[in-house]
Motif scaffolding. Structure first.
Motif, PDB file in Angstrom:
ATOM      1  N   VAL A  30      -4.431  -6.473   1.938  1.00 16.31           N
ATOM      2  CA  VAL A  30      -3.573  -5.405   1.415  1.00 16.31           C
ATOM      3  C   VAL A  30      -2.225  -5.915   0.923  1.00 16.31           C
ATOM      4  O   VAL A  30      -1.404  -5.131   0.459  1.00 16.31           O
ATOM      5  CB  VAL A  30      -3.343  -4.320   2.497  1.00 16.31           C
ATOM      6  CG1 VAL A  30      -4.604  -3.515   2.742  1.00 16.31           C
ATOM      7  CG2 VAL A  30      -2.853  -4.945   3.799  1.00 16.31           C
ATOM      8  N   TRP A  71      -7.115   0.638  -3.736  1.00 16.65           N
ATOM      9  CA  TRP A  71      -6.313   0.626  -2.521  1.00 16.65           C
ATOM     10  C   TRP A  71      -6.985   1.266  -1.322  1.00 16.65           C
ATOM     11  O   TRP A  71      -6.916   0.715  -0.206  1.00 16.65           O
ATOM     12  CB  TRP A  71      -4.953   1.268  -2.779  1.00 16.65           C
ATOM     13  CG  TRP A  71      -3.982   0.338  -3.436  1.00 16.65           C
ATOM     14  CD1 TRP A  71      -3.502   0.400  -4.703  1.00 16.65           C
ATOM     15  CD2 TRP A  71      -3.377  -0.818  -2.846  1.00 16.65           C
ATOM     16  NE1 TRP A  71      -2.657  -0.635  -4.965  1.00 16.65           N
ATOM     17  CE2 TRP A  71      -2.555  -1.408  -3.834  1.00 16.65           C
ATOM     18  CE3 TRP A  71      -3.455  -1.421  -1.607  1.00 16.65           C
ATOM     19  CZ2 TRP A  71      -1.814  -2.561  -3.598  1.00 16.65           C
ATOM     20  CZ3 TRP A  71      -2.720  -2.567  -1.370  1.00 16.65           C
ATOM     21  CH2 TRP A  71      -1.911  -3.120  -2.351  1.00 16.65           C
ATOM     22  N   PRO A  72      -7.640   2.441  -1.456  1.00 13.70           N
ATOM     23  CA  PRO A  72      -8.311   3.001  -0.268  1.00 13.70           C
ATOM     24  C   PRO A  72      -9.354   2.050   0.320  1.00 13.70           C
ATOM     25  O   PRO A  72      -9.428   1.881   1.553  1.00 13.70           O
ATOM     26  CB  PRO A  72      -8.942   4.287  -0.802  1.00 13.70           C
ATOM     27  CG  PRO A  72      -8.071   4.684  -1.942  1.00 13.70           C
ATOM     28  CD  PRO A  72      -7.674   3.391  -2.584  1.00 13.70           C
ATOM     29  N   VAL A 101       0.829  -1.210   0.000  1.00 10.73           N
ATOM     30  CA  VAL A 101       0.000   0.000   0.000  1.00 10.73           C
ATOM     31  C   VAL A 101       0.861   1.258   0.000  1.00 10.73           C
ATOM     32  O   VAL A 101       0.523   2.255  -0.648  1.00 10.73           O
ATOM     33  CB  VAL A 101      -0.978  -0.025   1.193  1.00 10.73           C
ATOM     34  CG1 VAL A 101      -0.242   0.004   2.521  1.00 10.73           C
ATOM     35  CG2 VAL A 101      -1.971   1.138   1.110  1.00 10.73           C
ATOM     36  N   TRP A 102       1.999   1.215   0.664  1.00 10.49           N
ATOM     37  CA  TRP A 102       2.905   2.370   0.636  1.00 10.49           C
ATOM     38  C   TRP A 102       3.536   2.520  -0.740  1.00 10.49           C
ATOM     39  O   TRP A 102       3.719   3.650  -1.213  1.00 10.49           O
ATOM     40  CB  TRP A 102       3.984   2.203   1.702  1.00 10.49           C
ATOM     41  CG  TRP A 102       3.489   2.461   3.094  1.00 10.49           C
ATOM     42  CD1 TRP A 102       2.251   2.901   3.460  1.00 10.49           C
ATOM     43  CD2 TRP A 102       4.231   2.296   4.304  1.00 10.49           C
ATOM     44  NE1 TRP A 102       2.158   3.014   4.819  1.00 10.49           N
ATOM     45  CE2 TRP A 102       3.361   2.656   5.368  1.00 10.49           C
ATOM     46  CE3 TRP A 102       5.521   1.879   4.598  1.00 10.49           C
ATOM     47  CZ2 TRP A 102       3.765   2.604   6.697  1.00 10.49           C
ATOM     48  CZ3 TRP A 102       5.926   1.830   5.926  1.00 10.49           C
ATOM     49  CH2 TRP A 102       5.056   2.200   6.966  1.00 10.49           C
ATOM     50  N   MET A 161       1.012   4.227  -2.958  1.00 14.64           N
ATOM     51  CA  MET A 161       0.890   5.661  -2.654  1.00 14.64           C
ATOM     52  C   MET A 161       2.092   6.442  -3.186  1.00 14.64           C
ATOM     53  O   MET A 161       1.938   7.567  -3.677  1.00 14.64           O
ATOM     54  CB  MET A 161       0.766   5.866  -1.135  1.00 14.64           C
ATOM     55  CG  MET A 161      -0.526   5.343  -0.538  1.00 14.64           C
ATOM     56  SD  MET A 161      -0.560   5.503   1.274  1.00 14.64           S
ATOM     57  CE  MET A 161      -0.518   7.280   1.449  1.00 14.64           C
ATOM     58  N   ALA A 190      -7.566  -0.750   2.100  1.00 12.15           N
ATOM     59  CA  ALA A 190      -6.994  -0.276   3.369  1.00 12.15           C
ATOM     60  C   ALA A 190      -8.081  -0.068   4.411  1.00 12.15           C
ATOM     61  O   ALA A 190      -7.910  -0.409   5.591  1.00 12.15           O
ATOM     62  CB  ALA A 190      -6.214   1.010   3.139  1.00 12.15           C
ATOM     63  N   PHE A 212      -3.762   6.949  -6.647  1.00  9.33           N
ATOM     64  CA  PHE A 212      -4.106   6.130  -5.485  1.00  9.33           C
ATOM     65  C   PHE A 212      -5.556   6.343  -5.082  1.00  9.33           C
ATOM     66  O   PHE A 212      -6.240   5.402  -4.671  1.00  9.33           O
ATOM     67  CB  PHE A 212      -3.152   6.484  -4.331  1.00  9.33           C
ATOM     68  CG  PHE A 212      -3.457   5.769  -3.049  1.00  9.33           C
ATOM     69  CD1 PHE A 212      -3.026   4.464  -2.847  1.00  9.33           C
ATOM     70  CD2 PHE A 212      -4.165   6.401  -2.041  1.00  9.33           C
ATOM     71  CE1 PHE A 212      -3.314   3.804  -1.660  1.00  9.33           C
ATOM     72  CE2 PHE A 212      -4.455   5.743  -0.851  1.00  9.33           C
ATOM     73  CZ  PHE A 212      -4.019   4.440  -0.668  1.00  9.33           C
ATOM     74  N   TYR A 229      -5.779   8.653   2.351  1.00  6.43           N
ATOM     75  CA  TYR A 229      -4.333   8.663   2.614  1.00  6.43           C
ATOM     76  C   TYR A 229      -4.010   8.215   4.039  1.00  6.43           C
ATOM     77  O   TYR A 229      -3.040   7.484   4.266  1.00  6.43           O
ATOM     78  CB  TYR A 229      -3.768  10.055   2.357  1.00  6.43           C
ATOM     79  CG  TYR A 229      -3.716  10.412   0.893  1.00  6.43           C
ATOM     80  CD1 TYR A 229      -2.849   9.769   0.025  1.00  6.43           C
ATOM     81  CD2 TYR A 229      -4.553  11.390   0.362  1.00  6.43           C
ATOM     82  CE1 TYR A 229      -2.808  10.082  -1.322  1.00  6.43           C
ATOM     83  CE2 TYR A 229      -4.522  11.721  -0.985  1.00  6.43           C
ATOM     84  CZ  TYR A 229      -3.648  11.064  -1.818  1.00  6.43           C
ATOM     85  OH  TYR A 229      -3.612  11.365  -3.153  1.00  6.43           O
ATOM     86  N   GLY A 233      -4.303   4.512   4.169  1.00  4.26           N
ATOM     87  CA  GLY A 233      -3.142   3.858   3.574  1.00  4.26           C
ATOM     88  C   GLY A 233      -1.939   3.875   4.488  1.00  4.26           C
ATOM     89  O   GLY A 233      -1.214   2.878   4.619  1.00  4.26           O
TER      90      GLY A 233
END
Length: 425
Positions: free
Chosen positions: A84, A21-22, A5-6, A9, A25, A16, A190, A193
């Motif tokens: 994730v 991904w959001p 996930v990082w 981003m 997460a 993102f 964000y 994430g």
């Protein structure tokens, strides 16, 4: 280890927001908050009961259960990480098939991974649950603000307020609230994430397998293999003893009885005496084969007199001349003697059948707390351990004793087997 996930981003900060991904997460954080809250309740209850009943002894059992509570939680957590992460974390614990509850508990308490999992349980129950509740509050408020115009349109205007005492009667007037909710969702994406990545990083640090876990597993596997070898050797000796004291003695008695019958029938019935004589010869041949079999299972001379005497006897029976030079200061450990003897036996057998050699040399000595064994023949070479000539089995036997077997056999010869085994095994 990377945190997926990082990475997402960092590679596409704006993209993102429009990816999955959001949501992944958020699902990870929401399920983690529920799991952490449940873990906190269970942990608090067990600690309360364990401390309260510790005076009567039952509480100690409960507190021991608390120590391994992180093990099942870690199993669930490794599966939950797949929300994730695409690559699952391997289980650092060794499998215990058929082990009872006591053996399982004793083994788990000795493993460092168990205590790392307990630490992760505490961190999730306290820190991750608190941060998850804060994130849920941010996400919930953002969603409510985003839906404010719809709420104003659906219910009575007098019950919808942006500020105390200032009711909203027009859905258009609630659009600033939607804008604030949209900003909150962006922040939630964000923040979710970042928080999910922090939890993944913590899980990778505490729940993943480490070199020390692999090392302990290798040690246990080595011990297990050594126990199997010891059990196998004990069974070999039992079979040798039973054959020597049972079947071999019966064949000797049969041969003697046939000899007496031959004497009785020689003057009365020559034809029957001839059959008895033939039966006596077959019994003698069977006895010789049985003695050879017994000697091959485990020679008694090796147990009674050690490796030099056993190899000297082996050399006398070998069809190819064997030169023996064994210089040992003391008796070797039984496992080392057995491995060395059967290595020499296999080497002499291979030399007789496959090498075309007319001379074999066997040398053994102790150098630096290691038995160094050399078996050299002057044959045509080309020996391959992978060709099924028994060398691979010898290498496995030596490896169990933390030793090594080196085969040097160029085409044209000579062939040399070098075995090094620690004498401290």
């Amino acid at each position: 280890m990377t945190v997926a996930v990082w990475v997402a981003m960092r590679r596409q900060p704006l993209g993102f927001l429009w990816s999955w991904w959001p949501l992944r997460a958020w699902a990870f954080l929401l399920t983690g908050t529920v799991q952490g809250a449940a873990s906190l309740v269970v942990l608090a209850a067990l600690l309360f009961v364990g401390v309260g009943l510790s005076v009567v002894g039952i509480g100690l059992v409960v507190l021991t259960g608390v120590a391994v509570l992180g093990v099942p939680l870690a199993v669930l957590e490794r599966r939950r990480l797949l929300l994730v992460e695409s690559v699952p974390l391997p289980d650092p614990h060794g499998s215990l098939p058929g082990a009872g509850a006591t053996a399982w508990l004793r083994t788990r308490l000795k493993e460092r991974a168990t205590w790392r999992e307990l630490a992760y349980l505490l961190i999730q129950a306290v820190l991750f649950t608190a941060s998850g509740i804060g994130f849920v509050a941010l996400l919930g408020i953002s969603l409510i603000l985003l839906a404010t115009p719809l709420i104003v349109w659906a219910i009575s205007p007098d019950t919808v307020m942006l500020m105390p005492g200032r009711p909203i009667s027009d859905p258009v007037a609630a659009l600033p609230g939607s804008a604030a909710g949209l900003v909150g969702l962006v922040l939630s994406a964000y923040a979710g994430g970042l928080l999910a990545g922090a939890q993944v990083r913590t899980a990778q640090f505490l729940l993943a397998i480490r070199d020390e876990d692999l090392g302990s597993r290798v040690v246990e596997l080595t011990r297990s293999r050594a126990r199997l070898v010891d059990a196998f050797e004990a069974e070999r000796r039992r079979i040798e003893r039973d054959l020597h004291d049972g079947a071999q003695q019966q064949l000797v008695a049969l041969s003697m009885t046939l000899g007496l019958a031959e004497l009785e029938l020689r003057g009365q019935n020559p034809a029957a005496a001839e059959l008895v004589t033939r039966a006596r010869g077959e019994a003698k041949q069977a006895l010789d084969q049985l003695r050879t079999l017994v000697r091959g299972i485990h020679p008694q001379v090796l147990t009674d007199h050690g490796l030099p005497a056993a190899v000297a006897e082996l050399a006398l029976r070998n069809p190819i001349p064997v030169t023996v030079d064994i210089d040992l200061p003391d008796r070797l450990p039984a496992a080392v003697e057995t491995a060395a003897y059967f290595t020499i036996t296999e080497a002499l057998t291979n030399a007789s059948k496959h090498s075309g050699a007319d001379e074999v040399a066997v040398a053994a000595s102790v150098k630096g707390e290691k038995l160094v064994l050399l078996v050299t023949d002057n044959g045509h070479g080309g020996a391959d351990p992978a060709a099924g000539a028994g060398l691979q089995g010898l290498a496995d036997r030596v490896a169990i004793l933390r030793g090594r077997l080196i085969v040097t056999s160029p085409v044209g010869g000579p062939t040399q087997l070098r075995v090094e085994v620690p004498c401290s095994v």
